[in-house]
Scaffold this motif. Sequence first.
Motif, PDB file in Angstrom:
ATOM      1  N   UNK A  40       1.134  -1.367  -0.146  1.00 24.91           N
ATOM      2  CA  UNK A  40      -0.095   0.036  -0.163  1.00 24.91           C
ATOM      3  C   UNK A  40       0.808   1.297  -0.015  1.00 24.91           C
ATOM      4  N   UNK A  88       1.288   5.880   0.080  1.00 24.67           N
ATOM      5  CA  UNK A  88       0.704   7.040   0.347  1.00 24.67           C
ATOM      6  C   UNK A  88       1.505   8.119  -0.082  1.00 24.67           C
ATOM      7  N   UNK A 123      -1.725  12.953   0.284  1.00 29.79           N
ATOM      8  CA  UNK A 123      -2.802  12.204   0.068  1.00 29.79           C
ATOM      9  C   UNK A 123      -3.069  11.073   0.790  1.00 29.79           C
ATOM     10  N   UNK A 124      -4.056  10.112   0.203  1.00 31.43           N
ATOM     11  CA  UNK A 124      -4.686   9.274   1.094  1.00 31.43           C
ATOM     12  C   UNK A 124      -3.770   7.663   0.678  1.00 31.43           C
ATOM     13  N   UNK A 125      -4.388   6.533   1.237  1.00 29.45           N
ATOM     14  CA  UNK A 125      -3.699   5.283   0.990  1.00 29.45           C
ATOM     15  C   UNK A 125      -4.109   4.798  -0.228  1.00 29.45           C
ATOM     16  N   UNK A 160      -4.150   0.969  -2.246  1.00 27.72           N
ATOM     17  CA  UNK A 160      -3.614  -0.373  -2.551  1.00 27.72           C
ATOM     18  C   UNK A 160      -2.913  -0.565  -3.715  1.00 27.72           C
ATOM     19  N   UNK A 175       4.073   0.876   2.045  1.00 30.40           N
ATOM     20  CA  UNK A 175       3.924   0.174   3.274  1.00 30.40           C
ATOM     21  C   UNK A 175       3.691  -1.360   2.979  1.00 30.40           C
ATOM     22  N   UNK A 216       1.127  -3.931   9.925  1.00 28.26           N
ATOM     23  CA  UNK A 216       1.945  -3.200   8.896  1.00 28.26           C
ATOM     24  C   UNK A 216       3.412  -2.948   9.262  1.00 28.26           C
ATOM     25  N   UNK A 248       6.729  -0.024   8.944  1.00 26.79           N
ATOM     26  CA  UNK A 248       6.752   1.344   9.371  1.00 26.79           C
ATOM     27  C   UNK A 248       6.508   2.363   8.031  1.00 26.79           C
TER      28      UNK A 248
END
Lengths: 106, 124
Positions: free
Chosen positions: B37, B39, B43-45, B47, B94, B114, B116
């Motif tokens: 994933x 980021x 912005x957002x996450x 996949x 991630x 997850x 780091x």
Amino acid sequence: DIQMTQSPSSLSASVGDRVTITCRTSQSISSYLNWYQHKPGKAPKLLIYAASSLQSGVPSRFSGSGSGTDFTLTISSLQPEDFATYYCQQSYINPTFGQGTKVEIK
Amino acid sequence: QVQLQESGPGLVKPSETLSLTCTVSGGSISSDSWGWIRQPPGKGLEWIGYIHYSGSTNYNPSLKSRVTISEDTFKKHFSLKLSSVTAADTAVYYCARDPGIAVAGTSYGAFDIWGQGTMVTVSS
């Protein structure tokens, strides 16, 4: 792709407040909905899976509800450590995340 | 308990291939699914994709033509390759585990552990 609409995009709240974040999906996903908490510089943390199941170790002030296309994350009494960004994520098909809700101190 | 750690170059040139590895400690990748994933800044996450312990893969359709995820069960790591990168691929990357959590007889996907995260910048 399943589109996720999360609201609000940000909110200001005080310690002790009840906070509600909503997530709407573009098609029905049954209960395939998860919620994460994300703090800057840290890994996202799973809070709720399958729409309403509390992940082990997560405080009971967090709860999730909903099914189909409309879902809610509720924090019953906001604590100082809860100020963060919250994301919903569908796992029905090809995972997608909401755009996030930033919870800030009022 | 299971821990994940991403590693790889922090700077990649445009048009080149981004390569990251996720090392799993305290457990095995011989079960569950393992994902990536990202980021982008501000912005957002998003996949990217995952690999099942059986070796099957599933990728984000928007990235599918450029992504390869592989695993090395013996060495207990899995890897991401993203080709032909541009500045838009600059992000924190991630790795995460999806164990498929059973609730009332149904398996629900969720990323429960997850790494780091590692920042990758695409720039010449």
